[in-house]
Design a protein around this motif. Structure first.
Motif, short mmCIF file in Angstrom:
data_model
loop_
_atom_site.label_atom_id
_atom_site.label_comp_id
_atom_site.label_asym_id
_atom_site.label_seq_id
_atom_site.Cartn_x
_atom_site.Cartn_y
_atom_site.Cartn_z
N VAL B 16 -7.62 -15.43 3.33
CA VAL B 16 -7.32 -16.40 2.26
C VAL B 16 -6.05 -17.18 2.60
O VAL B 16 -6.01 -18.42 2.48
CB VAL B 16 -7.20 -15.68 0.89
N VAL B 17 -5.00 -16.47 3.05
CA VAL B 17 -3.72 -17.13 3.37
C VAL B 17 -3.92 -18.13 4.52
O VAL B 17 -3.45 -19.28 4.45
CB VAL B 17 -2.63 -16.10 3.72
N ILE B 18 -4.65 -17.73 5.56
CA ILE B 18 -4.89 -18.63 6.70
C ILE B 18 -5.68 -19.86 6.24
O ILE B 18 -5.34 -20.99 6.57
CB ILE B 18 -5.64 -17.89 7.85
N GLY B 19 -6.70 -19.61 5.43
CA GLY B 19 -7.54 -20.71 4.93
C GLY B 19 -6.75 -21.71 4.11
O GLY B 19 -6.80 -22.92 4.35
N ILE B 20 -5.96 -21.19 3.15
CA ILE B 20 -5.19 -22.09 2.29
C ILE B 20 -4.10 -22.81 3.10
O ILE B 20 -3.84 -24.00 2.88
CB ILE B 20 -4.59 -21.33 1.09
N SER B 21 -3.50 -22.12 4.07
CA SER B 21 -2.48 -22.76 4.92
C SER B 21 -3.07 -23.93 5.68
O SER B 21 -2.44 -24.99 5.79
CB SER B 21 -1.91 -21.75 5.93
N ILE B 22 -4.29 -23.73 6.20
CA ILE B 22 -4.94 -24.82 6.95
C ILE B 22 -5.21 -26.00 6.03
O ILE B 22 -4.96 -27.16 6.39
CB ILE B 22 -6.22 -24.32 7.63
N VAL B 23 -5.71 -25.70 4.84
CA VAL B 23 -5.98 -26.77 3.87
C VAL B 23 -4.68 -27.53 3.56
O VAL B 23 -4.65 -28.76 3.53
CB VAL B 23 -6.62 -26.20 2.58
N GLU B 24 -3.60 -26.79 3.37
CA GLU B 24 -2.30 -27.42 3.06
C GLU B 24 -1.79 -28.28 4.22
O GLU B 24 -1.17 -29.31 4.00
CB GLU B 24 -1.26 -26.35 2.75
N MET B 25 -2.10 -27.83 5.45
CA MET B 25 -1.65 -28.60 6.61
C MET B 25 -2.32 -29.96 6.68
O MET B 25 -1.80 -30.89 7.27
CB MET B 25 -1.92 -27.82 7.90
N PHE B 26 -3.51 -30.05 6.07
CA PHE B 26 -4.23 -31.31 6.14
C PHE B 26 -3.97 -32.23 4.95
O PHE B 26 -4.52 -33.32 4.90
CB PHE B 26 -5.73 -31.05 6.31
N VAL B 27 -3.12 -31.80 4.03
CA VAL B 27 -2.79 -32.66 2.89
C VAL B 27 -2.12 -33.96 3.36
O VAL B 27 -2.53 -35.06 2.97
CB VAL B 27 -1.94 -31.91 1.84
N PRO B 28 -1.08 -33.91 4.23
CA PRO B 28 -0.48 -35.16 4.72
C PRO B 28 -1.47 -36.04 5.47
O PRO B 28 -1.41 -37.27 5.37
CB PRO B 28 0.64 -34.70 5.66
N VAL B 29 -2.40 -35.41 6.20
CA VAL B 29 -3.42 -36.17 6.93
C VAL B 29 -4.30 -36.93 5.95
O VAL B 29 -4.63 -38.11 6.14
CB VAL B 29 -4.27 -35.23 7.82
N SER B 30 -4.65 -36.24 4.86
CA SER B 30 -5.49 -36.86 3.83
C SER B 30 -4.75 -38.02 3.16
O SER B 30 -5.34 -39.08 2.91
CB SER B 30 -5.87 -35.78 2.82
N ILE B 31 -3.46 -37.83 2.88
CA ILE B 31 -2.65 -38.89 2.27
C ILE B 31 -2.58 -40.10 3.21
O ILE B 31 -2.72 -41.25 2.80
CB ILE B 31 -1.22 -38.38 1.95
#
Lengths: 161, 124
Positions: B16-31
């Motif tokens: 879960v931690v790895i998954g959420i971390s990856i999702v968070e890493m892509f937030v700036p990319v999405s912005i």
């Protein structure tokens, strides 16, 4: 005593599961996402550049199938604007912030009409990307360690501006 | 038995931690992608209008501010004739505050957009 051994084996299996299965899968997903982001950035540049070639079309020759380019030459205009939009120098090498990691090549550039109201501009470039994680293990690298990806963009616009 | 539950729980938490971390890493990319889409739409309007107008600038600024981007600076070519180059340059800052990437802390990221196109505005 037996229970302690069983716990150690379970920990080793769990660790191996994380290291050899979960992490590589996530790494693959990340690599794919990073590559897709770079490609979509390049496609966006190409789309803007494709549309800008509109003014190079010879207006009187907008016939059914082929559209003639003006003396300005659409290909030259495409190349010049691609350099500006992708931050490339005159030799198509990246300067500053650019998704490309090496020389960008224009493979194809076409303008055509399929109906009376729309012009389609299609372009194709080959762009070298630097592998972020394990893309290098999955794709064929050149001598500089780069992966060459072909990106195609198709833009359409109305004939009557 | 309790040990197995603990190990299974630990593995699940890691996933879960790895998954959420990856999702968070892509937030700036999405912005960043979202900013590019808005800027592209503004540039298409500029092509048709012969350059930047106050309305295009205000709309773009509002769209970017809705995405929690700060320090938005927009500059573009005004009054371009048919066939002339138009340029749109946008810079903005995004404060990235990941929850699970706790070792990272908050980070102010600078996002830039600089594209050139050709005006299609016909002035009679």
């Amino acid at each position: 005593m037996n229970n302690k051994g069983s716990a150690v084996i379970s920990i080793i299996i769990a660790s191996a599961f994380i290291v050899f299965l979960i992490l590589p899968v996530f790494a693959f997903v990340m690599e794919k996402q990073i590559t897709n982001t770079k490609i979509s950035s390049v496609k966006e540049c190409m789309d803007i550049t494709n549309r800008a070639v509109y003014t190079a079309l010879k207006k009187d020759s907008l016939c059914k199938s082929e559209v003639e380019l003006s003396i300005n030459n659409g290909k030259e205009q495409f190349a010049a604007l691609l350099k500006k939009n992708m931050n490339l120098d005159d030799g198509f090498m990246p300067k500053g912030v650019c998704p490309a990691a090496g020389k960008v090549e224009i493979l194809k550039f076409d303008i055509y009409r399929e109906d009376d109201s729309t012009i389609y501009i299609s372009s194709q470039i080959r762009i070298p990307l630097k592998p972020s994680l394990y893309l290098g293990e999955l794709c064929v690298l050149d001598k500089d360690g780069l992966v060459h990806i072909i990106v195609e963009a198709l833009s359409s616009m109305p004939v009557d501006n | 038995m309790a040990g197995k539950f603990m190990i299974t729980g630990f593995v699940m938490v890691c996933i879960v931690v790895i998954g959420i971390s990856i999702v968070e890493m892509f937030v700036p990319v999405s912005i960043n992608s979202s900013l590019k889409t808005d800027c592209r739409n503004a540039l298409i309007r500029m092509e048709a209008n012969g350059g930047m107008t106050q309305d295009i600038e205000n709309t773009l600024e509002k769209q970017l501010q809705e995405k929690k981007l700060t320090d938005v600076v927009i500059s573009g070519t005004y009054n371009a004739k048919y066939g002339e180059e138009i340029n749109l340059e946008v810079s903005a800052s995004y404060t990235w505050e990941p929850v699970f990437l706790f070792f990272k802390g908050s980070d102010v990221l600078s996002i830039e957009y600089n594209r050139t196109s050709i005006s299609r505005m016909v002035i009679n």
